[in-house]
Design an enzyme around this catalytic site. Structure first.
Site, PDB file in Angstrom:
ATOM      1  N   GLU A 216      27.761  22.971  13.091  1.00  0.00           N
ATOM      2  CA  GLU A 216      28.298  24.215  13.467  1.00  0.00           C
ATOM      3  C   GLU A 216      27.742  25.283  12.439  1.00  0.00           C
ATOM      4  OE1 GLU A 216      32.369  24.292  14.399  1.00  0.00           O
ATOM      5  OE2 GLU A 216      31.879  23.805  16.480  1.00  0.00           O
TER       6      GLU A 216
ATOM      7  N   GLU B  62      30.253  18.241  21.328  1.00  0.00           N
ATOM      8  CA  GLU B  62      31.547  18.678  21.271  1.00  0.00           C
ATOM      9  C   GLU B  62      32.036  19.375  22.696  1.00  0.00           C
ATOM     10  OE1 GLU B  62      33.585  20.269  17.910  1.00  0.00           O
ATOM     11  OE2 GLU B  62      32.098  19.142  16.585  1.00  0.00           O
TER      12      GLU B  62
END
Ligand code: BG6
Length: 484
Positions: free
Chosen positions: A180, A382
């Protein structure tokens, strides 16, 4: 209407995702150094975590033991194999390999631990997908350099990459440079992603962590580090596939008001595409330059930085997807929570117990949106539902809500594949219950496998198969055909 839905491709990578700081534990074993995650206290949905530069006696730090994968990896990998995993996303703890970050030599015991984990995965033909840096850096880098705010950290990271690329070049093919990476576009990324010490009382909140200049400069350092790692990785093994990883913030305009539409596009650009444009295309987009100018952010670059970014473009694009938001030009609309940023409530969607809006169709939209822009293979690394699970008197855990969430998202991935998206795989988050990144809780569970541990760190750490375990096993067995 005839059924035109495409099948999941042969060799689709079904699996699950984790991160060292949230599940490994063994925080001071095998020569590991203290990491940024190790100085974050437990919190809850309403009480923020704290960052304590010195470990406090009697305070609970969830990463220290986490779910003890460090000692139980054989048992856990066996369970993943029983579900039929083709791929397992995990991260290497940087502080296990270079305990202080700036050490001259790596820690052999740490390297050996991952030799053993990869050997165990190999036993079951599970392909590792390794995140090199997932919300964890040696805490010494924070203390000595203020983390990624300092350009020198690039060299420490590249040395770490060189060490693990060489060591694992025959056993790991898929790598992600930063988890991220766009977290640094948001205040909450400051410490977690940037290893930068916030000013003030160390509270892990948006207000306490806000400094655009430092964050975007640190992000630039991560871009350069990522590009150098990609280039180096390809030199070490030309078959390596090295990807970016973005926390995808799917953003809709709240109304058809053109003001809202432009706002949504702007948010999509700045939160999502700024980072991937640099990592996939090798250059900053025009809207980023405008944003820097308008906000008096001055990115200091060295002479070769632009060249380095161009030479280190990633091979594939991965992202996390949990929810969607709305934006509006009207400041009085109701806000809703999220993992890294806040958005507005969408009247058509329901939210999880932690206030994350559930939106499977948003995943199809997102997959198309990304693929239309880059045309490179994508992977959802995810996705999942953080929920409270109850163990029944007979020991069963009937997590139908989780099955519903995952089923609906898998259906939309199939729609996107039918739309022409090149999707490589799917690794739902927290395939085994682990520590929540935002709150430090255990109560917020994502797993197919239950772990007996509570928010205060108490429990036997025993593992139990949930109902979703058997369901996901069937999904993998039938390559996504059997979803009921
Ligand atoms: C992602 C992170 O933002 O979301 C994970 O990459 C994190 O580390 C996951 O755990 C879920 O968020 P949370 O806060 O529920 O753990």
């Amino acid at each position: 209407m005839s059924n035109v839905l495409a099948k999941f491709p042969q060799g689709f990578l079904w699996g699950g995702a984790t991160a060292a700081n949230q599940f490994e534990g063994g925080y001071r074993e095998g020569g590991k150094g203290l990491s940024t995650a190790d100085v974050m206290t437990g919190g809850t949905h309403t009480i923020p975590r704290r960052i304590t530069p010195v470990l406090e006696e009697g305070t609970y730090y969830p990463s220290h033991e986490a779910i003890d994968f460090y000692h139980r990896y054989k048992e856990d990998i066996k369970l993943f194999a029983e579900m039929g995993f083709k791929v397992f996303r995990m991260s290497i703890a940087w502080s296990r390999i270079f305990p202080n970050g700036d050490d001259k030599e790596p820690n052999e015991e740490g390297l050996k631990f991952y030799d053993d984990v990869f050997a165990e995965l190999k036993k079951y033909n599970i392909e590792p997908l390794v995140t090199i840096s997932h919300y964890e850096a040696p805490f010494n880098l924070t203390k000595k350099y203020n983390g990624w705010a300092d350009r020198r950290v690039i060299d420490f990271y590249v040395k770490y990459c060189e060490t693990i690329f060489n060591r694992y070049k025959n056993v790991v093919k898929y790598w992600l440079t930063f988890n991220e990476i766009n977290a640094l576009t948001m205040p909450l990324g400051t410490f977690m992603a940037g290893a930068i010490m916030p000013e003030g009382n160390g509270e892990f909140t948006n207000a306490a962590l806000n400094n655009d200049q430092i964050r975007f400069q640190a992000l630039h350092h991560q871009f350069v580090a990522s590009a150098k790692a990609v280039k180096l990785g390809h030199e070490i093994n030309k078959d390596f596939k090295i990807g970016c990883m973005i926390a995808y913030m799917c953003t809709y305009p709240l109304t058809p008001n053109p003001e809202d539409v432009i706002l949504a596009q702007n948010k999509d650009n700045l939160s999502n595409f700024l980072c991937s444009d640099v990592q996939v295309r090798g250059e900053y987009p025009g809207f980023a330059k405008r944003f820097f100018k308008e906000n008096n952010i001055n990115i200091v670059m060295e002479k070769d930085d632009e060249k380095i970014l161009k030479e280190g473009c990633v091979d594939f694009y991965t992202f996390s997807y949990y929810m969607s938001f709305c934006v509006s030009a009207d400041p009085n609309q109701e806000k809703i929570g999220g993992n890294l940023s806040l958005g507005l409530k969408n009247p058509y969607l329901k939210a999880s117990d932690w206030g994350w809006q559930i939106d499977p169709k948003g995943l199809r939209w997102t997959l198309n949106n990304i693929y239309n822009r880059y045309r490179i293979p994508l992977m959802v690394v995810e996705n999942g539902l953080g929920a409270v699970d109850t163990v029944e008197a007979d020991g069963s855990i009937n997590d139908d809500y989780r099955i519903d969430y995952l089923r609906e998202h898998i259906k939309e991935m199939r729609e996107a594949i039918t739309d022409g998206v090149d999707l490589m795989g799917y690794t739902p988050w927290g395939c085994i219950d682990l520590v929540s990144a935002s709150t430090g809780e255990m109560k917020k569970r994502y797993g197919f496998i239950y772990v007996d541990k509570d928010n205060e760190g108490k429990g036997t750490l025993d593992r139990k198969r949930k109902k979703s375990f058997y369901w996901y096993k069937k999904v993998i067995e039938t390559n996504g055909e059997e979803l009921e």
